[in-house]
Scaffold this motif. Sequence first.
Motif, PDB file in Angstrom:
ATOM      1  N   GLU A  32     -62.458  66.864 -38.686  1.00 41.24           N
ATOM      2  CA  GLU A  32     -63.839  67.681 -38.504  1.00 41.24           C
ATOM      3  C   GLU A  32     -63.656  68.062 -37.285  1.00 41.24           C
ATOM      4  OE1 GLU A  32     -68.433  66.196 -37.361  1.00 41.24           O
ATOM      5  OE2 GLU A  32     -67.167  64.864 -37.687  1.00 41.24           O
ATOM      6  N   TRP A  33     -63.286  68.395 -36.169  1.00 35.52           N
ATOM      7  CA  TRP A  33     -62.974  69.044 -35.666  1.00 35.52           C
ATOM      8  C   TRP A  33     -61.376  69.817 -34.781  1.00 35.52           C
ATOM      9  CZ3 TRP A  33     -67.490  69.659 -32.463  1.00 35.52           C
ATOM     10  CH2 TRP A  33     -68.770  69.407 -32.757  1.00 35.52           C
TER      11      TRP A  33
ATOM     12  N   LYS B  60     -69.134  76.669 -33.897  1.00 28.29           N
ATOM     13  CA  LYS B  60     -69.681  75.079 -34.345  1.00 28.29           C
ATOM     14  C   LYS B  60     -69.432  74.372 -33.715  1.00 28.29           C
ATOM     15  CE  LYS B  60     -67.640  70.304 -36.783  1.00 28.29           C
ATOM     16  NZ  LYS B  60     -69.019  70.092 -37.068  1.00 28.29           N
ATOM     17  N   ILE B  61     -68.899  74.373 -32.437  1.00 26.22           N
ATOM     18  CA  ILE B  61     -69.366  73.538 -30.884  1.00 26.22           C
ATOM     19  C   ILE B  61     -70.818  74.280 -30.630  1.00 26.22           C
ATOM     20  CG2 ILE B  61     -69.019  73.541 -28.344  1.00 26.22           C
ATOM     21  CD1 ILE B  61     -65.635  73.266 -29.954  1.00 26.22           C
TER      22      ILE B  61
ATOM     23  N   ASN C 134     -73.333  75.077 -32.269  1.00 23.33           N
ATOM     24  CA  ASN C 134     -73.999  75.001 -32.379  1.00 23.33           C
ATOM     25  C   ASN C 134     -74.154  73.428 -33.085  1.00 23.33           C
ATOM     26  OD1 ASN C 134     -74.973  77.882 -33.427  1.00 23.33           O
ATOM     27  ND2 ASN C 134     -73.851  77.815 -34.768  1.00 23.33           N
ATOM     28  N   SER C 135     -73.346  72.580 -32.051  1.00 25.03           N
ATOM     29  CA  SER C 135     -73.603  71.397 -32.006  1.00 25.03           C
ATOM     30  C   SER C 135     -74.448  71.012 -30.945  1.00 25.03           C
ATOM     31  CB  SER C 135     -72.446  70.933 -31.751  1.00 25.03           C
ATOM     32  OG  SER C 135     -71.149  71.121 -33.021  1.00 25.03           O
ATOM     33  N   SER C 136     -75.721  69.515 -31.556  1.00 27.12           N
ATOM     34  CA  SER C 136     -76.573  69.105 -30.837  1.00 27.12           C
ATOM     35  C   SER C 136     -75.469  67.915 -29.644  1.00 27.12           C
ATOM     36  CB  SER C 136     -77.689  67.616 -31.804  1.00 27.12           C
ATOM     37  OG  SER C 136     -76.200  66.740 -32.420  1.00 27.12           O
TER      38      SER C 136
ATOM     39  N   GLU D  82     -73.280  65.309 -31.029  1.00 24.17           N
ATOM     40  CA  GLU D  82     -72.947  65.980 -31.547  1.00 24.17           C
ATOM     41  C   GLU D  82     -71.144  66.315 -30.554  1.00 24.17           C
ATOM     42  OE1 GLU D  82     -73.908  67.629 -35.769  1.00 24.17           O
ATOM     43  OE2 GLU D  82     -74.324  68.992 -34.223  1.00 24.17           O
ATOM     44  N   LEU D  83     -71.344  66.616 -30.096  1.00 24.91           N
ATOM     45  CA  LEU D  83     -71.016  67.693 -28.357  1.00 24.91           C
ATOM     46  C   LEU D  83     -69.964  65.625 -28.254  1.00 24.91           C
ATOM     47  CD1 LEU D  83     -72.239  70.351 -26.932  1.00 24.91           C
ATOM     48  CD2 LEU D  83     -69.943  70.105 -28.850  1.00 24.91           C
TER      49      LEU D  83
ATOM     50  N   GLU E 133     -70.105  63.230 -29.177  1.00 22.59           N
ATOM     51  CA  GLU E 133     -69.201  61.866 -30.592  1.00 22.59           C
ATOM     52  C   GLU E 133     -67.585  62.812 -30.106  1.00 22.59           C
ATOM     53  OE1 GLU E 133     -68.486  59.326 -33.044  1.00 22.59           O
ATOM     54  OE2 GLU E 133     -70.189  58.676 -31.996  1.00 22.59           O
ATOM     55  N   LEU E 134     -67.426  64.305 -29.442  1.00 23.13           N
ATOM     56  CA  LEU E 134     -67.005  64.939 -30.311  1.00 23.13           C
ATOM     57  C   LEU E 134     -65.481  64.160 -28.718  1.00 23.13           C
ATOM     58  CD1 LEU E 134     -64.053  66.962 -30.365  1.00 23.13           C
ATOM     59  CD2 LEU E 134     -66.625  68.402 -29.610  1.00 23.13           C
TER      60      LEU E 134
ATOM     61  N   GLY F 192     -65.905  71.684 -25.941  1.00 22.53           N
ATOM     62  CA  GLY F 192     -67.613  70.864 -26.209  1.00 22.53           C
ATOM     63  C   GLY F 192     -67.660  70.217 -25.062  1.00 22.53           C
TER      64      GLY F 192
END
Length: 94
Positions: free
Chosen positions: A19-20, A31-32, A34-36, A39-40, A42-43, A85
Amino acid sequence: MNKENIPKTLHFLIPIAKEWGIGDDGYRSEKIDNSSVTELKELTKYFSDNVLRDLNNWLENPTPIEPQTEEYYTFTSLYQAFEYGYIVLKELKE
């Protein structure tokens, strides 16, 4: 992704790498950006000191095969995604 080309201690990162682990710096940053926060989180939650040590050991000491494997490059991009991230997440929390 070929598990044979990835250290066993890092196999659990394969789904998140898919995914990342975006090879293009611009797309990965987008992507980073625009991530919530969720989500960050989770990464970044996967990267304990032990995981970072194992990942650094692998990426800093690649096998002398030229060129490196697709997996090597994907995990390099994953590491870059984690670093960025982590910084973005830290700034959002401040």
